[in-house]
Design a protein around this motif. Structure first.
Motif, PDB file in Angstrom:
ATOM      1  N   PRO A   1       0.811  -1.224   0.000  1.00  0.00           N
ATOM      2  CA  PRO A   1       0.000   0.000   0.000  1.00  0.00           C
ATOM      3  C   PRO A   1       0.847   1.278   0.000  1.00  0.00           C
ATOM      4  CG  PRO A   1      -0.803  -1.535   1.655  1.00  0.00           C
ATOM      5  CD  PRO A   1       0.497  -2.082   1.139  1.00  0.00           C
ATOM      6  N   ALA A   2       1.983   1.241   0.678  1.00  0.00           N
ATOM      7  CA  ALA A   2       2.855   2.429   0.700  1.00  0.00           C
ATOM      8  C   ALA A   2       3.411   2.706  -0.693  1.00  0.00           C
ATOM      9  CB  ALA A   2       3.991   2.233   1.704  1.00  0.00           C
ATOM     10  N   PHE A   3       3.820   1.648  -1.400  1.00  0.00           N
ATOM     11  CA  PHE A   3       4.311   1.833  -2.766  1.00  0.00           C
ATOM     12  C   PHE A   3       3.194   2.314  -3.680  1.00  0.00           C
ATOM     13  CE2 PHE A   3       8.075  -0.207  -1.344  1.00  0.00           C
ATOM     14  CZ  PHE A   3       9.065   0.085  -2.270  1.00  0.00           C
ATOM     15  N   ALA A   4       1.992   1.786  -3.496  1.00  0.00           N
ATOM     16  CA  ALA A   4       0.850   2.223  -4.307  1.00  0.00           C
ATOM     17  C   ALA A   4       0.565   3.698  -4.077  1.00  0.00           C
ATOM     18  CB  ALA A   4      -0.385   1.384  -3.961  1.00  0.00           C
ATOM     19  N   PHE A   5       0.578   4.091  -2.825  1.00  0.00           N
ATOM     20  CA  PHE A   5       0.327   5.500  -2.490  1.00  0.00           C
ATOM     21  C   PHE A   5       1.403   6.390  -3.101  1.00  0.00           C
ATOM     22  CE2 PHE A   5       0.614   9.158   0.435  1.00  0.00           C
ATOM     23  CZ  PHE A   5      -0.673   9.646   0.300  1.00  0.00           C
TER      24      PHE A   5
END
Length: 166
Positions: free
Chosen positions: A151-155
Motif C-alpha cells: 500500500p505504501a508503494f501504491a500510495f
C-alpha cells in the motif's frame, strides 16, 4: 552416567523438541501458502484493473493505474518470497527408521551405545531442521514485509503519477 530411565527421559525430551521444530517448519509453510493465495488473488485483480485503466481511451486515471501497478509489483515480489519459504528442502522427521532399531536390538549393542547413537543422530538432524526453519522463516518475513509495503508503494506511485501527470 545417566541411568536407563534418565536416558529415556532425555530421548523423549529431545524427540519432542525435534517434533516441535518439524511442526514449526510445517506452520511456516502453511502461512506462506496462505499469503501466496492472498497475494495471487489481489495481485491478479490489481494487475487487471491497472491494465484496464492504462488501456482506457481517454485514460481514466493514470495515477490510479500506476498505484495499482506498483502494488502489483510489490505483491509479486512477496509471492516470490512465499515460494522461497515453501521451497522443497529435506526435513528430518522425528523417530528412527527400522534399520536403526534393528541395529539397536543386536545383542552386541548396549543400551548406552544405542542411546548415544540415537542422540548423536538426533543432534545432527536438529541442526539441519533449525537451518531449514531459519531460512524459510526469513523468506516468510520478507513476504510479509512485501504485503505491508504494497500500500505504501501504491500510495507513493499514485502521488508521483498525479504530480507529474502520469
Amino acid at each position: 552416567m545417566l541411568s536407563d530411565q534418565q536416558l529415556q527421559f532425555a530421548i523423549d525430551d529431545a524427540r519432542q523438541r525435534h517434533a516441535a521444530l518439524t511442526e514449526l517448519i510445517y506452520f511456516t509453510d502453511s502461512q506462506a501458502m496462505a499469503l501466496l493465495r492472498l497475494y495471487s488473488t489481489v495481485g491478479i485483480a490489481m494487475a487487471s484493473a491497472s491494465a484496464a485503466l492504462f488501456a482506457a481511451d481517454p485514460p481514466v486515471s493514470t495515477a490510479l493505474a500506476w498505484a495499482l501497478a506498483s502494488a502489483t509489483v510489490v505483491l509479486v515480489i512477496g509471492a516470490v518470497f512465499c515460494w522461497l519459504a515453501m521451497q522443497t528442502l529435506q526435513v528430518s522427521l522425528p523417530g528412527r527408521g527400522a534399520e536403526f532399531w534393528l541395529w539397536a536390538m543386536d545383542a552386541r549393542v548396549t543400551a548406552a551405545s544405542a542411546f548415544t547413537k540415537y542422540l548423536e543422530n538426533l543432534e545432527k538432524e536438529s541442526v539441519w531442521n533449525r537451518e531449514v526453519n531459519d531460512t524459510t522463516s526469513q523468506h516468510l518475513m520478507a513476504a510479509k514485509i512485501a504485503g505491508v509495503l504494497a500500500p505504501a508503494f501504491a500510495f507513493g506511485a499514485g502521488l508521483l503519477a498525479a504530480q507529474y501527470g502520469g
